[in-house]
Scaffold this motif. Sequence first.
Motif, mmCIF file in Angstrom:
data_model
loop_
_atom_site.group_PDB
_atom_site.id
_atom_site.type_symbol
_atom_site.label_atom_id
_atom_site.label_comp_id
_atom_site.label_asym_id
_atom_site.label_seq_id
_atom_site.Cartn_x
_atom_site.Cartn_y
_atom_site.Cartn_z
ATOM 1 N N LEU A 48 -4.916 12.486 14.832
ATOM 2 C CA LEU A 48 -5.225 12.193 13.412
ATOM 3 C C LEU A 48 -3.866 12.258 12.786
ATOM 4 C CD1 LEU A 48 -7.950 14.687 12.600
ATOM 5 C CD2 LEU A 48 -8.194 12.201 12.810
ATOM 6 N N PRO A 49 -3.660 11.554 11.951
ATOM 7 C CA PRO A 49 -2.214 11.208 10.993
ATOM 8 C C PRO A 49 -1.988 12.701 10.463
ATOM 9 C CG PRO A 49 -3.795 9.691 10.524
ATOM 10 C CD PRO A 49 -4.638 10.532 11.260
ATOM 11 N N TYR B 48 0.869 7.950 4.060
ATOM 12 C CA TYR B 48 1.181 6.624 4.639
ATOM 13 C C TYR B 48 0.508 6.338 5.996
ATOM 14 C CZ TYR B 48 3.979 6.517 0.545
ATOM 15 O OH TYR B 48 4.380 6.581 -0.916
ATOM 16 N N GLU B 49 0.661 7.372 6.875
ATOM 17 C CA GLU B 49 -0.261 7.169 7.971
ATOM 18 C C GLU B 49 -1.767 7.318 7.990
ATOM 19 O OE1 GLU B 49 1.717 9.543 11.776
ATOM 20 O OE2 GLU B 49 1.943 10.784 9.926
ATOM 21 N N TRP B 50 -2.248 8.046 7.253
ATOM 22 C CA TRP B 50 -3.471 7.881 6.791
ATOM 23 C C TRP B 50 -4.025 6.659 6.180
ATOM 24 C CZ3 TRP B 50 -6.850 11.012 8.752
ATOM 25 C CH2 TRP B 50 -6.802 12.560 9.176
ATOM 26 N N GLU B 51 -3.232 6.126 5.214
ATOM 27 C CA GLU B 51 -3.403 4.838 4.719
ATOM 28 C C GLU B 51 -3.678 3.568 5.447
ATOM 29 O OE1 GLU B 51 -2.167 2.449 0.424
ATOM 30 O OE2 GLU B 51 -0.519 3.332 1.988
ATOM 31 N N TYR B 52 -2.655 3.482 6.433
ATOM 32 C CA TYR B 52 -2.277 2.642 7.362
ATOM 33 C C TYR B 52 -3.603 2.978 8.613
ATOM 34 C CZ TYR B 52 -0.716 0.389 11.627
ATOM 35 O OH TYR B 52 -0.554 -0.487 12.675
ATOM 36 N N ARG B 53 -4.009 3.963 8.887
ATOM 37 C CA ARG B 53 -5.111 4.253 10.046
ATOM 38 C C ARG B 53 -6.261 3.545 9.010
ATOM 39 N NH1 ARG B 53 -4.661 7.906 13.989
ATOM 40 N NH2 ARG B 53 -6.856 7.724 14.300
#
Length: 383
Positions: free
Chosen positions: A19-20, A24-29
């Motif tokens: 998991l991010p 921005y990692e969450w958004e990308y995923r």
Amino acid sequence: MNAQFASIQRQYSPAAQPLPVSYYEWEYRARQALPNGPFGYIAGGAGSEDTMRANSDAFLRWRIQPRLLNDVSKRDLTVTLFGQTFPVPFLLAPIGLQEIAHPDAESGSARAAAELGVPFILSTPASRSIEKVAEVMGNAPRWFQLYWGKDFDVVASMVQRAEKSGYTAIVVTIDLPVRGWRERDIRNHYYPARAGVGTANFMTDPVFRSKLKQPPEKDMDAAIALFLSIYFNPALTWNDLPLLRQYTKLPILLKGLFAPQDAEMALQYGMDGLIVSNHGGRQLDGELAALDALPKISEVVQGRIPVLMDSGIRGGDDVIKALALGASAVLLGRPYIYGLAVAGEQGVKQVLSNLITDIDLSLANTGRKSISEINRSLLVKAQ
């Protein structure tokens, strides 16, 4: 219908990926996990999305100035609102149509919030009903967000259902007289409400159902048409607000205020709380950043009622800055929906856990040991 609609539009990301951590990692995923329509609906804003950028930029104009060599070995993140003490200074913002992000929908978000003690605000256009969300949350804190549509009989029914189901405040969103100009949705031809997505609270409402010739189970098209015809209410005015007091004893907050004059009006009309918000930039392009509006609203209110804030909260430092500028607490929006899109209930829980830890560490590193110690002296304007 709604389950089928969700199942054909979603592409699942590999479960084996860790998991991010960052927003921005969450958004990308989430972008990887969702088709263009759902992702654009969640991530997008009005027009050129200038208001969304303004929300983020506003936080950069304030810098934290710690005071050190204070004992911060024990820290207190609690806040008290309307006589209830919550373990953290944020709530989950009301976001509708959560089934477009993940089949867990509002039930998954609400369970994650309940497990961590984070108050959950259920949206009127939810994918799960008032009663179902209450059932999965047990005694955990929850509020109900109200879109005051054209049919007040339905409005009153929902408010009374919420009160009966253990919701402890009503949040009236006032910055949606009509739908904003959302270019991503137009480009993607994505209008999920027209397919009945986000109508659970209407399709289960006895008053709404009584206005149909046939129940939704027999004629969903007619039910959706009625929903669409009453959802927006551009004729709503201040003079309508006292009517709601006749149907609930719960605290009433207004969400979407920006002008100090409107804060004065809210006080005159006896509102119990305010939420400074520009709908996450989804309604009006070129609008003032929510954080920029917050200090003047707080100055008008002078602590007489709670002032909350949303739009642009991404991390613990953002929470600290908003509290220092006068917010009693903040609302978290897109970050937890990205968590939902990536990993369902577990994704939401991870986003919330990360933010709680971030707030705790940020608080300690400012030299404060409790949320109550945060004030304007903590901040300086960036040069």
